[in-house]
Motif scaffolding. Structure first.
Motif, PDB file in Angstrom:
ATOM      1  N   TYR A  52      -5.282   8.014  -1.989  1.00  0.00           N
ATOM      2  CA  TYR A  52      -6.329   8.627  -1.164  1.00  0.00           C
ATOM      3  C   TYR A  52      -6.868   7.667  -0.115  1.00  0.00           C
ATOM      4  O   TYR A  52      -7.248   8.090   0.978  1.00  0.00           O
ATOM      5  N   LEU A  53      -6.904   6.391  -0.430  1.00  0.00           N
ATOM      6  CA  LEU A  53      -7.319   5.415   0.570  1.00  0.00           C
ATOM      7  C   LEU A  53      -6.396   5.485   1.781  1.00  0.00           C
ATOM      8  O   LEU A  53      -6.854   5.551   2.931  1.00  0.00           O
ATOM      9  N   ASP A  54      -5.082   5.489   1.528  1.00  0.00           N
ATOM     10  CA  ASP A  54      -4.108   5.528   2.615  1.00  0.00           C
ATOM     11  C   ASP A  54      -4.103   6.866   3.338  1.00  0.00           C
ATOM     12  O   ASP A  54      -3.818   6.937   4.527  1.00  0.00           O
ATOM     13  N   ARG A  55      -4.424   7.930   2.610  1.00  0.00           N
ATOM     14  CA  ARG A  55      -4.381   9.270   3.196  1.00  0.00           C
ATOM     15  C   ARG A  55      -5.616   9.576   4.034  1.00  0.00           C
ATOM     16  O   ARG A  55      -5.526  10.189   5.102  1.00  0.00           O
ATOM     17  N   SER A 116       3.645   2.987   1.693  1.00  0.00           N
ATOM     18  CA  SER A 116       2.882   1.798   2.082  1.00  0.00           C
ATOM     19  C   SER A 116       3.415   1.224   3.395  1.00  0.00           C
ATOM     20  O   SER A 116       2.642   0.752   4.243  1.00  0.00           O
ATOM     21  N   ALA A 117       4.740   1.279   3.571  1.00  0.00           N
ATOM     22  CA  ALA A 117       5.332   0.802   4.818  1.00  0.00           C
ATOM     23  C   ALA A 117       4.858   1.636   6.002  1.00  0.00           C
ATOM     24  O   ALA A 117       4.492   1.095   7.063  1.00  0.00           O
ATOM     25  N   PHE A 118       4.798   2.944   5.840  1.00  0.00           N
ATOM     26  CA  PHE A 118       4.389   3.797   6.956  1.00  0.00           C
ATOM     27  C   PHE A 118       2.873   3.783   7.163  1.00  0.00           C
ATOM     28  O   PHE A 118       2.392   4.092   8.257  1.00  0.00           O
ATOM     29  N   THR A 119       2.125   3.415   6.139  1.00  0.00           N
ATOM     30  CA  THR A 119       0.695   3.171   6.345  1.00  0.00           C
ATOM     31  C   THR A 119       0.520   2.002   7.308  1.00  0.00           C
ATOM     32  O   THR A 119      -0.272   2.058   8.256  1.00  0.00           O
ATOM     33  N   ALA A 120       1.267   0.937   7.069  1.00  0.00           N
ATOM     34  CA  ALA A 120       1.182  -0.235   7.943  1.00  0.00           C
ATOM     35  C   ALA A 120       1.679   0.089   9.351  1.00  0.00           C
ATOM     36  O   ALA A 120       1.081  -0.346  10.347  1.00  0.00           O
ATOM     37  N   GLY A 219      -1.718  -1.034   3.458  1.00  0.00           N
ATOM     38  CA  GLY A 219      -0.308  -0.992   3.099  1.00  0.00           C
ATOM     39  C   GLY A 219       0.059  -2.030   2.050  1.00  0.00           C
ATOM     40  O   GLY A 219       0.871  -1.782   1.151  1.00  0.00           O
ATOM     41  N   VAL A 220      -0.541  -3.199   2.128  1.00  0.00           N
ATOM     42  CA  VAL A 220      -0.250  -4.278   1.181  1.00  0.00           C
ATOM     43  C   VAL A 220      -0.700  -3.905  -0.233  1.00  0.00           C
ATOM     44  O   VAL A 220      -0.056  -4.283  -1.225  1.00  0.00           O
TER      45      VAL A 220
END
Length: 500
Positions: A52-55, A116-120, A219-220
């Motif tokens: 949810y953080l990334d979203r 995580s890669a696409f978040t970054a 992402g990390v």
């Protein structure tokens, strides 16, 4: 020897004996069950928070994206929001199937690294490097689609893991905890974003990171989770030495429901199951109104009520439906399990809180257009989040109840249809806002590009109000669906009966 989860299932009489064989002999009467399953729940809850953080963080980045990409309003971001929801919907069932076949461990590690890669990468869109601009609105749409592909597998595979590790009478609590963690982190994300990117005005603290760097940091976090999960987790409790015989016996209370997944899925029978489709339509309605919270809500509060990006109070308002939803998730999960333990009625124990929650959402969304201040709007929209999420423990427990060995596929189907509802909601909401803004532009005889921010906000307000009424109408349909869902009817009725 523990049976490999990738081998074809044995006949029911044999398969149901596997758990007993794994824990040969009855545990001593004085032996207390270990609590290793709760460490599994902690991993699931932590992943749910990262998800949810990334979203949700992209909704907090709206103003920065609008400025850096030269957009006219938040309505222009509808395709960005839609791309995530569409990919999330399309890849739910495939990744759920992978979890049933290969086990949740391998699948979760791969998809968490992917998203995580696409978040970054999201943090790189619009960057100026050597006179060139990296990406555009179109590229951002593609990146968020690929991000959604990764996140699609999270909850079906979490559901598969919980199905393997928890007895049915604790599943509502486990699912409620997972979703409470998700909603709580989603609700805290605006505050985290404010501290990192804007600083806190009331405390006089400066920003700590650029908004792009914040995406890289998020992402990390996913990579760190993967390392710890790969080291500790096992797909089944029989393979974990720290699980004693008493806990294994407790987990295997309903032996017929704990069989391993397999490759040979009867898709035709699954996809023609009426109970499963009603569950999917219900979740369509659930997600339809919910997507407003993680897309348009922060910008709505800023433009319509003058909430400042560095306002601590404003960050609480922006996350209200999600952190109130966290309370609803935990309470709903507790209540559905409590009711079943007390009455033995699983059908009513899942249904009761679903009907109540969705019915109350209708009331809350109808109150939203009447809110005179940011506080009253926050109260109405947050209660909508609370009552919607009081159904979450029941919703995901039903997936395990009726899915059994196909639990991840059933969860994937429900979430697929639900997030398709979210993708529809994003586009409909955006188009309604576009139409409202265009009508206001025509009324003022001023091109949209020449309108002031105040004029744009006035033009969008009617569109927002229309959308709130639409959300209420959709939850009426969701309430009806809950009256028809039966948690005692498995999608494969010829499988062994449940223990309750």
């Amino acid at each position: 020897m523990v049976r490999d989860h990738r081998t074809p299932p044995a006949p029911p009489s044999v398969a149901s004996s596997v758990p007993a064989a794994a824990g040969a002999g009855s545990p001593p009467a004085s032996e207390k069950p270990t609590r290793v399953r709760y460490i599994v729940l902690a991993f699931a809850a932590a992943l749910s928070m990262i998800t949810y953080l990334d979203r949700v963080c992209i909704s907090s980045a709206q103003s920065s994206l609008i400025e850096d990409l030269g957009l006219q309003s938040e309505a222009d971001l509808k395709w960005v929001f839609w791309a995530f929801a569409l990919a999330y919907s399309l890849f739910e069932m495939p990744t759920g199937w992978l979890g049933d076949v290969y086990g949740p461990k391998r699948v979760l590690i791969r998809i968490v690294l992917w998203w995580s890669a696409f978040t970054a990468i999201t943090g790189m869109i619009g960057m100026h490097v050597g006179g060139y601009v990296i990406g555009s609105l179109t590229v951002l749409v593609i990146v968020r689609f690929l991000f959604g592909m990764g996140e699609a597998g999270a909850y079906p595979n979490i559901t598969r893991a919980l199905h393997n590790w928890f007895p049915f009478h604790e599943r509502g609590f486990a699912q409620g905890t997972v979703w409470m963690s998700a909603r709580l982190m989603g609700g805290l994300t605006p505050a985290v974003w404010m501290v990192l990117v804007h600083g806190v005005s009331v405390l006089g603290t400066p920003p700590l990171l650029h908004w792009r760097e914040t995406f890289w940091l998020f992402g990390v976090l996913g990579v760190v989770w993967c390392v710890l999960f790969a080291w500790w987790f096992k797909d089944r409790p029989e393979a974990k030495r720290s699980v004693n015989q008493a806990e294994l016996a407790l987990i295997r209370t309903s032996a017929a429901e704990t069989q391993s997944g397999h490759r040979h899925v009867p898709w035709g029978r699954l996809l023609t199951n009426t109970n499963l489709w009603i569950l999917g339509v219900m979740y369509f309605c659930q997600a339809y109104g919910w997507y407003f919270y993680i897309t348009y809500l922060p910008r709505f509060l800023e433009t319509q009520y003058g909430v400042k990006p560095d306002s601590l109070e404003g960050s609480i308002y922006k996350g209200g439906p999600l952190w109130m939803g966290a309370i609803g998730c935990l309470l709903g999960g507790f209540l559905t399990d409590w009711y079943i333990r007390r009455t033995g009625n699983r059908r009513m124990g899942r249904k009761l809180f679903g009907v109540f929650g969705h019915a109350m959402c209708v009331v809350c969304f109808l109150l939203c257009p009447l809110a005179p201040t940011a506080f009253w709007f926050f109260l109405a929209i947050s209660l909508a989040g609370f009552f919607a999420d009081i159904t979450m423990g029941s919703s995901w427990a039903v997936c395990q109840d009726i899915g059994r060995r196909h639990a991840a596929i059933v969860a994937g189907f429900m979430n697929m249809v639900g997030n398709f509802g979210g993708s529809v909601a994003i586009l409909v909401t955006g188009f309604v806002l576009d139409a409202s803004l265009a009508w206001h532009s025509q009324h003022l005889a001023i091109p949209i590009g020449a309108m002031s921010e105040v004029q744009k906000a006035d033009g969008l307000l009617t569109g927002y109000h229309v959308n709130f009424v639409i959300y209420a109408a959709v939850f009426v349909v969701g309430t009806i669906c809950w009256t028809l869902i039966d948690a005692t009817k498995p999608v494969m009725p010829d499988e062994p009966a449940a223990a309750i």
